[in-house]
Design an enzyme around this catalytic site. Structure first.
Site, PDB file in Angstrom:
ATOM      1  N   VAL A   1       0.837  -1.198   0.000  1.00  0.00           N
ATOM      2  CA  VAL A   1       0.000   0.000   0.000  1.00  0.00           C
ATOM      3  C   VAL A   1       0.874   1.251   0.000  1.00  0.00           C
ATOM      4  O   VAL A   1       1.864   1.316   0.734  1.00  0.00           O
ATOM      5  CB  VAL A   1      -0.911   0.026   1.257  1.00  0.00           C
ATOM      6  N   CYS A   2       0.493   2.224  -0.832  1.00  0.00           N
ATOM      7  CA  CYS A   2       1.120   3.547  -0.787  1.00  0.00           C
ATOM      8  C   CYS A   2      -0.016   4.577  -0.812  1.00  0.00           C
ATOM      9  O   CYS A   2      -1.148   4.252  -0.471  1.00  0.00           O
ATOM     10  CB  CYS A   2       2.104   3.738  -1.941  1.00  0.00           C
ATOM     11  N   ALA A   3       0.267   5.794  -1.240  1.00  0.00           N
ATOM     12  CA  ALA A   3      -0.763   6.838  -1.234  1.00  0.00           C
ATOM     13  C   ALA A   3      -1.788   6.655  -2.346  1.00  0.00           C
ATOM     14  O   ALA A   3      -2.994   6.770  -2.115  1.00  0.00           O
ATOM     15  CB  ALA A   3      -0.113   8.218  -1.327  1.00  0.00           C
TER      16      ALA A   3
END
Length: 95
Positions: free
Chosen positions: A61-63
């Site tokens: 997960v990232c932004a």
């Protein structure tokens, strides 16, 4: 490369424990993080490989899903099971 939509990820998370790696920077995770996620900033992933279990599947997960796509590809090349969470925390927070 494996990918999962934000909605499918949230649905899956509600029914089973998942191994989540949040690759955002420190200042980004200060705004909030998924419970039980492991925080490993993107640029430090190579030095943390020895902490990962090649038998587990990791949800990255990232932004917004762009950096996580690159990390998912890298981990796959290193023989880890990784799934990119499309849309990242921006979409997850909006669900």
């Amino acid at each position: 490369m494996l990918e999962i939509s934000s909605k499918a990820f949230i649905d899956k998370l509600q029914h089973e424990p998942l191994n989540i790696i949040d690759i955002r920077e420190d200042f980004e995770v200060q705004m909030g993080m998924l419970e039980d996620a492991l925080h490993i900033p993107m640029n430090t992933i190579p030095e943390h490989l020895n902490e990962l279990d090649s038998d587990k599947t990791y949800y990255i997960v990232c932004a917004h899903g762009v950096r996580s796509e690159r990390v998912t590809q890298y981990l796959t090349e290193q023989h880890y099971k990784a799934v990119n969470v499309q849309g990242g925390m921006a979409e997850i927070a909006g669900l």
